[in-house]
Design a protein around this motif. Sequence first.
Motif, short mmCIF file in Angstrom:
data_model
loop_
_atom_site.label_atom_id
_atom_site.label_comp_id
_atom_site.label_asym_id
_atom_site.label_seq_id
_atom_site.Cartn_x
_atom_site.Cartn_y
_atom_site.Cartn_z
N VAL A 239 -11.53 66.97 31.91
CA VAL A 239 -11.78 65.62 31.40
C VAL A 239 -12.15 64.68 32.56
CG1 VAL A 239 -10.50 65.86 29.24
CG2 VAL A 239 -9.28 65.29 31.35
N GLY A 240 -11.82 63.39 32.44
CA GLY A 240 -12.11 62.44 33.52
C GLY A 240 -13.61 62.26 33.73
N GLY A 241 -13.94 61.79 34.93
CA GLY A 241 -15.33 61.47 35.26
C GLY A 241 -16.27 62.67 35.11
N TYR A 242 -15.77 63.85 35.38
CA TYR A 242 -16.58 65.08 35.23
C TYR A 242 -17.15 65.17 33.83
CZ TYR A 242 -17.61 70.09 34.77
OH TYR A 242 -18.21 71.29 34.52
N ASN A 250 -13.73 62.24 42.16
CA ASN A 250 -12.68 62.01 43.16
C ASN A 250 -11.50 62.95 42.97
OD1 ASN A 250 -13.79 59.75 44.64
ND2 ASN A 250 -13.60 58.64 42.71
N ASP A 251 -11.33 63.40 41.74
CA ASP A 251 -10.26 64.36 41.48
C ASP A 251 -10.67 65.22 40.29
OD1 ASP A 251 -9.83 62.94 39.14
OD2 ASP A 251 -7.89 62.14 39.74
N VAL A 252 -9.84 66.20 39.97
CA VAL A 252 -10.11 67.06 38.82
C VAL A 252 -8.96 66.87 37.83
CG1 VAL A 252 -10.46 69.43 38.04
CG2 VAL A 252 -11.37 68.70 40.24
N ASP A 253 -9.31 66.55 36.60
CA ASP A 253 -8.32 66.34 35.54
C ASP A 253 -8.53 67.41 34.47
OD1 ASP A 253 -7.64 63.51 36.58
OD2 ASP A 253 -9.76 63.29 36.08
N ILE A 254 -7.49 68.17 34.16
CA ILE A 254 -7.62 69.24 33.16
C ILE A 254 -6.54 69.07 32.08
CG2 ILE A 254 -7.74 71.74 32.75
CD1 ILE A 254 -8.29 72.14 35.72
MG MG Z 1 -10.73 62.07 37.61
#
Ligand code: MG
Length: 410
Positions: A239-242, A250-254
């Motif tokens: 999810v997130g910006g990806y 800037n980070d990875v949200d799963i």
């Molecule tokens: Mg993020």
Amino acid sequence: EQLAEPAKAHYTSRYACLRPCPMVCPNQGLVQQLGVIRRSRELEGKDTSALSYERAISIIKAYPHTITSWRLTEVSNLSGIGEKMLSKITEYVTHGKIRESRSSPPPHGYSLFLFNLFFHPETIAASARFKSLSEFTTIYGIGATTARKLFDSFGLRTLDDLKEHYASHDPPPHPYWHNRNHSEERRIMTPAPVLSIMAALDLRDDLNEKIPRAEVDLMHDIVMGELGKLRPGCLSTVVGGYRRGKTESNDVDIVITHPTLVSGSDQVKGLGEVLVNRLYEAGLITHVMHLSGFHTPDALRTSHWDTLEKALTVFILPPDALGVGSPRIHRRLDLIFAAPEAYWTAITGWTGSKHFERDLRLWAKVERGMKFDSSGITRRRDSKQYFPRSEQEVFDILGLEWIDPTMRNA
Ligand code: MG
Ligand code: DGT
């Protein structure tokens, strides 16, 4: 139950969750300049002012035309663009840059000249104070309030000052496993270290490096590969910006679930703990800043968003994962665990943008009498709970026309 006709999405909507908003808009220069002012307000703790800039920026980002002088009347009619904001936009349109409006006088004792100089976006960006505060907040665990304290009370100006300061002042971070009351078999045998400020200083360059999409995919595959060994059949979505189409994150949200998880039991929390444990023991997670409902006191995210289980961690790819001899960069990895009923609200709630999410909650509450958060949707008058089985259903229940994730960059 018959659901009401969904509200139409349009760039003139008052709600960001009804304004389709691309990643890059026709007024990028204006957005960038307003963004500098917004950031300086935020760093100075002027949250109300920062929020009104954030609103205006979001509205401009959704505006489909390049703003020229003959469009100013239409722009002035958009909700969230007040007189003050309009004068800044007008200034940008005429001069290509913005100065603080003369209609807002400087605080008593300041000369108008210095005031204008200080609040000119380019001047703001160049000012020593803005530079120091911005730099301090590039360290994980240092927010605007701490940054101001370090600048004002301790007289710190540079990262070297900061290093020296924390070498003698760094309190051990509050352990995320403190007071945890879990059963013997789920006990974390080797708790991962929490990121102290000194450690965050060492990882600063790594953590500020953007993550390309291919590496996000690889991290996702590796995490889910490990989880598959422990618990086959899990489902996950990045999810997130990806998900909104960012080329670099800037980070990875799963968001993670398993079809058999029973909500309200300890199973969701258990899944999070075994995965974090496994990744730590495999050398893939180096730090855990937060796990489940427990916060470190100076955590970046102090506001309580929802009741989902989450792990905020630092991740590192195994050696040679990106090719022989490839550099290994520490990355921020957020894992969110949901029961199957909460999977789609979790995905919607974590896709963002932050402003889209803020207005989604506001829309649900004010216009639909519902409470939305990542853990579910509840109708206020009778506490009826909804369990959407797709993201489309989330939008249907909230009475919103569908907006593709790539158009949620409000
Ligand atoms: Mg993020
Ligand atoms: P970036 O900076 O490239 O990671 O950009 P984003 O948009 O992925 O930003 P991020 O990772 O801070 O947050 C992802 C989205 O999740 C954000 O748009 C709002 C939401 N979010 C952030 N923190 C929380 C939280 O603690 N709880 C919930 N429910 N949502 C959160």
